[in-house]
Design an enzyme around this catalytic site. Structure first.
Site: not given
Ligand code: BES
Ligand code: ZN
Length: 593
Positions: A128, A259-262, A286-287, A290, A309, A366, A374, A549
């Site tokens: 992503q 942080g995470g990727m779903e 969160h993940e 998704h 999101e 991006d 979010y 982040k």
């Molecule tokens: N899908 C996103 C990560 C993402 C978004 C990757 C856009 C590339 C482009 C993932 O679900 C996400 O939102 N991760 C957050 C954590 C969340 C608890 C807000 C992160 O990685 O901080």
């Molecule tokens: Zn997300």
């Protein structure tokens, strides 16, 4: 609807399945092999257009091996190059032989030193938003859903994990390596095709869930995520049955940029959420969410990213409420709303970027990854819930997932569904919601609900006592959770004396915190005051993990001061080679190369 971030013309010829046959070469840091694409072709189409970026195409053939002609379009730094292939006689199958380059942005090839075990190399992908085209030649648009299968050959000591069903969990020994086979029968957008290869162990946590991690991390991970099954059940109560079979979490090495990727069936997660006390598991909620908002019902273009999101951030909060109660959920919601307030302030001069339905044509998708999608997105969904009431909203939400399962939706299609199935002709409700205001205008509309937390009121009282002269050690902070500490740090006055900083640090050990969220918040305060005792912790944090982040605000804060500039450049020079391209692409313009 066309996707400005893909060259594909799916109405003419669309990829419906990808079959990968790849060998991972850790010495050269490349994948080499083939992608066999199954097409659905309109009557008069003569060619199929794929997305690629930095791929070395060696040969394109039909199912029988006969060469097909192909041509590249111009190279765009963000979108890459269109690969146009003349359709084969069967109008169904094309085989692309290719190699990735070591620069492929989706892939990070880690040296053994960058892993917990230190003995084996590691590879992971991050697709992503539009990075899958840097390792797979396919139609890289979230509206073009594809099933996929894969045969991946890796060095004998390593294991491959993919966002798919593992047909050979331990692999099959073959000459010169080990082969792993996967299949995902549910059609997904290509950004969800994901892989990790490393010295990876597995531990079951629940009947349909478990954790993958390096052997020295897997027990910690399993204990942090004991509640996985309960979480899945809470999510199912809101979204309907979990449709992906298993739900596992892969804890990556610290350079994972998110942080995470779903990724379907297996969320990829940063090790920085292993706080030891399960305090950061809302990220898993969160993940997991998704699996409905994002993976089951997907944004059709990156302009509709808030559909992924915003809904997920809302859904995450509902899961947390159900599992851990209203007070914890309200705290998390207030923290999210503060993020939004800060984001809106920093986008003061860019009203266009405050819009949920943001136009990203000609830009990197991006750019849309901000708290707007979010937290403004979640505030929008929360407002609809509060206005309609849960007794109307919850059945609508469940139905929304069912009606659109395994499809990709635009914002207009979401609106159509909301009007048909929730508003249903209720003119006063339509009027109260202010849908156009929410979706197409900057700022936070006046009908947003204002989350409140009694627990945070208590925290604020302690901040007042502290600023009034009460020593930190005399504050009433017993049994505070991570969220309360986050609120405490965010509520401190903008300027503190050195004495106050030392007092706080001695009483609460912030500079030594093992909680990444608390530590990051404290380090930002430390930078603002040039608080020397926190500097070793700052350097350690910036060089030991690569989550964008955390990195972005810390480097930005440093770059905002003269002394910090030198410090930032010095640390970045050492740390940059360990970061993922996703992070360096963001950081290079901030710190400079
Ligand atoms: N899908 C996103 C990560 C993402 C978004 C990757 C856009 C590339 C482009 C993932 O679900 C996400 O939102 N991760 C957050 C954590 C969340 C608890 C807000 C992160 O990685 O901080
Ligand atoms: Zn997300």
């Amino acid at each position: 609807m066309t996707d400005p971030h893909s060259y594909a013309r799916p109405a003419e010829a669309r990829v419906t399945d990808v079959a990968l046959d790849l060998r991972a070469d850790f010495t050269r840091k490349v994948f080499e092999g083939s992608a066999t694409l199954t097409l659905h072709v309109a009557g008069d189409a003569r060619e199929v257009v794929l997305d690629t970026r930095g791929l070395e195409i060696q040969r394109v053939a039909d199912a029988k091996g006969a060469a097909l002609t192909y041509a590249f379009g111009p190279d765009d730094p963000i979108l890459g190059r269109a690969l146009t292939i003349a359709l084969p006689a069967d109008r169904k199958t094309v085989v692309v032989r290719y190699r990735t380059t070591p620069e492929a942005e989706a892939l990070q090839w880690l040296s053994p030193a960058q892993t917990a075990g230190g003995a084996h190399p590691y590879l992971f992908s991050q697709g992503q938003a539009i990075l899958t085209r840097t390792w797979i030649p396919t139609q890289d648009s979230p509206a073009v859903r594809q099933t996929y299968r894969a045969r991946i050959v890796v060095p004998s000591a390593l294991r491959a994990v993919m966002s798919a069903e593992a047909l050979t969990p331990d692999g099959t020994p073959i000459e010169g390596g080990r082969a792993f086979e996967f299949t995902l029968e549910q059609p997904v957008p290509p950004y969800l095709i994901a892989i990790a290869i490393g010295h990876i162990a597995f531990k079951a946590v629940g009947p349909r869930s478990g954790v993958y991690a390096e052997p020295s991390v897997v027990d910690r991970a399993a204990s942090e995520f004991v509640d996985l099954e309960k979480m899945i059940e809470a999510a199912e109560a809101l979204g309907g049955p979990y449709r992906w079979g298993r739900y596992d979490v892969l804890v990556l090495p610290p350079s994972f940029p998110f942080g995470g990727m779903e990724n379907p069936r297996v969320t990829f997660a940063t090790p920085t959420i292993l706080a030891g006390d399960r305090s950061l598991t809302s990220l898993i909620a969160h993940e997991l969410a998704h699996s409905w908002s994002g993976n089951l019902v997907t944004n059709a273009t990156w302009r509709d990213f808030w559909l992924n999101e915003g809904f997920t951030t809302y859904f995450e909060n509902r899961i947390m409420e159900q599992l851990y109660g209203v007070p914890r959920a309200r705290m998390l919601e207030v923290l999210g709303r503060r993020e939004l307030a800060n984001e809106l302030a920093s986008l003061e001069d860019k009203p266009g970027d405050q819009i949920l339905h943001i136009d990203l044509t000609g830009r990197n998708p991006d750019d849309g990854v901000t708290s707007i999608a979010y937290d403004k997105g979640a505030a929008f969904v929360r407002m609809i819930e509060a206005t309609a009431g849960r007794e109307r909203f919850d059945p609508w939400l469940r139905g929304y997932f069912d009606r659109h399962a395994f499809t990709s939706l635009t914002t207009a299609e979401f609106l159509e569904d909301l009007r048909a199935n929730l508003i249903a002709g209720d003119a006063p409700l339509e009027q109260t919601l202010q849908l156009d205001e929410w979706l197409e205008k900057p700022g936070l509309p006046a009908n947003a609900t204002a989350p409140t937390s009694d627990a945070f009121t208590v925290v604020e009282r302690q901040v007042t006592r502290f600023t009034g002269g009460t020593p930190a050690s005399s504050l009433e902070t017993k049994a505070w959770t991570t969220q309360e500490w986050q609120h405490f740090l965010a509520s401190l006055p903008a300027t503190l004396s050195e004495t106050q900083l030392l007092d706080l640090d001695h009483a609460f050990g912030f500079s030594k915190s093992g909680n990444s969220e608390v530590l990051c918040a404290w380090l930002r305060i430390g930078i603002r005051h040039r608080y020397h005792p926190a500097m070793p912790a700052l350097e350690r944090f910036l060089t030991s993990q690569g989550r964008r982040k955390f990195l972005k605000p810390l480097y930005e804060d440093l770059m905002a001061t003269d002394w910090g500039k030198a410090e930032a450049k010095h640390i970045y020079a050492v740390a940059r080679p360990t970061y993922h391209a996703v992070s360096t692409t963001t950081l290079d313009p901030i710190v400079g190369r």
